[in-house]
Design an enzyme around this catalytic site. Structure first.
Site, PDB file in Angstrom:
ATOM      1  CG  ASP A  89      -2.063  -0.756   1.209  1.00  0.00           C
ATOM      2  OD1 ASP A  89      -2.380  -1.323  -0.147  1.00  0.00           O
ATOM      3  OD2 ASP A  89      -2.766  -1.067   2.113  1.00  0.00           O
ATOM      4  CG  ASP A 238      -4.005  -8.355  15.847  1.00  0.00           C
ATOM      5  OD1 ASP A 238      -4.816  -7.641  16.261  1.00  0.00           O
ATOM      6  OD2 ASP A 238      -2.735  -8.113  16.019  1.00  0.00           O
TER       7      ASP A 238
END
Length: 415
Positions: A89, A238
């Site tokens: 990115d 996560d």
């Protein structure tokens, strides 16, 4: 004034009680960790191995991408069944550096998929989801760009997953290659060692939910999909995925060996960026996951333990509230034997507990002698006090605020 001081004392008592609950929980986990056993798994012939997708997400990490590519390409796995997915990115020249590194790879290696998105929508979670949509591999390994896995990592992880059909992921212990850089990195290593060898191992030994740490793990694709896939509505994607997977009936496995190598923030500014994101993310996930936990058909100790895990960051403002209440009460009423006794008892309990929790991992991993241990342990109060002052505001505001931008931890690429 008396009524106001009574309220202050009550707040301080509640905050102190919560801190005591966190401390007792960590002592309990440290004791349970003695029963930890690594997950079982037997070697599988290459012909029977599944395809594996290794995802490496990053943003403007020019100093780390070449090492990440080389390490991932060296993993011991059948070349035709391994894809290295570089989720880029970046908005700087990282992509150009990476393309040149890809061009220098010898022929006959694994497939390399350099994924560039037009925007950073969803940040890390968005990148992982976009990459997952480009693959059908049943096993998905996740590595932060500064992490280096040993060549046999996938062999150990996949063997464990194949031996346990309801295991969603295998989380591996990691340590910092730059842990001897300065007093901060040594303190962080002691904290991470304790996290894996006491907290994570204790939860795993008790068959209680423990967290996927965002890197250094191999996931079963079916578990990711069954849990609803990656979500970008918190800063701790996560941890969010972990609890959704557990709530869906999956569980995790923990492997303390082989350890992966990462990079610890080596200055206070970079460390604060990392910790601020984690603090906010934990609270955001708590708001989302606590209802799932208490609706789940888990034993009460597992529900309480998972709730304390999600409430861990609340210990920062609770520390300030408890200390502030004691100082304010003493300042108004006059410091006396009671105030001294409370402060002394708190210091003794905290000190003895810290040694009981951190010394076994330090010895188990052979980090050095007693002088080194004491020198490292004495740095922890300064780090914790700084963290409490710096991040308590963010922790208290997180339940009422929308998701913030994902600010990556600055990394140097140096070990």
């Amino acid at each position: 004034m008396t009524a106001l001081l009574g309220l202050v004392d009550a707040i301080g008592l509640l905050a102190g009680s919560f801190l005591l609950a966190l401390l007792l929980q960590h002592l309990r986990l440290s004791w349970m960790a003695r029963r930890f056993r690594p997950p079982a798994g037997t070697a599988v012939p290459d012909a029977g191995l599944p395809a594996v997708l290794v995802q490496v997400p990053f943003y403007n990490e020019a100093a780390s991408v070449e090492g990440a590519l080389a390490s991932a390409a060296a993993l011991d796995w059948p070349r035709e069944k391994l894809t290295i997915q570089l989720l880029d990115d970046s908005t700087d020249d990282t992509g150009c550096i990476l393309q040149a590194a890809i061009g220098r790879l010898p022929p006959g290696g694994p497939a390399i998929d350099h994924v560039r998105r037009a925007h950073r929508s969803g940040f890390k979670a968005g990148a992982l989801a976009a990459g997952l949509a480009r693959s059908v591999a049943p096993m998905v390994a996740i590595l932060d760009v500064d992490f280096r896995a040993p060549p046999d990592w996938l062999r150990v992880a996949v063997a464990a997953l194949l031996a346990d059909e309801r295991a969603a992921f295998v989380q591996f212990r990691f340590e910092f290659a730059n842990r001897d850089r300065n007093w901060m990195t040594r303190g962080q290593q002691l904290s991470v060692d304790t996290h894996f060898c006491a907290e994570q191992a204790g939860r795993a030994a008790g068959r209680e939910p423990f967290q996927f740490n965002g890197t250094g793990a191999v996931w079963r694709r079916a578990a990711i999909e069954d849990a609803g896939g990656w979500s970008a509505d918190t800063l701790a994607e996560d941890l969010d995925l972990t609890f959704r997977a557990y709530a869906a009936g999956w569980h995790g496995l923990l492997a303390l060996e082989p350890a992966l190598q990462g990079e610890a923030p080596a200055d206070i500014g970079a460390w604060r960026v990392q910790q601020a994101r984690w603090s906010t993310g934990f609270v955001q996930v708590a708001r989302k996951a606590l209802p799932l936990i208490w609706r789940a058909a888990w034993p009460l100790p597992a529900k309480l333990g998972a709730s304390l895990l999600l409430g861990l960051q609340a210990g920062l403002p609770c520390f300030l509230l408890a200390a502030g209440a004691l100082l304010l009460d003493g300042g108004v009423r006059g410091f006396g034997p009671v105030h001294g006794a409370i402060a002394t008892a708190a210091a003794i309990v905290a000190g003895v507990s810290a040694v009981a929790i951190t010394l076994p991992p330090f010895k188990r991993l052979r980090r050095g002698g007693i002088v080194r241990y004491v020198a490292t342990l004495t740095t922890m109060p300064a780090l914790l006090v700084f963290l409490a002052i710096a991040n308590s505001g963010a922790v208290m505001a997180a339940p009422f605020a929308a998701r913030r931008d994902f600010v990556r931890t600055p990394k140097t690429g140096r070990k």
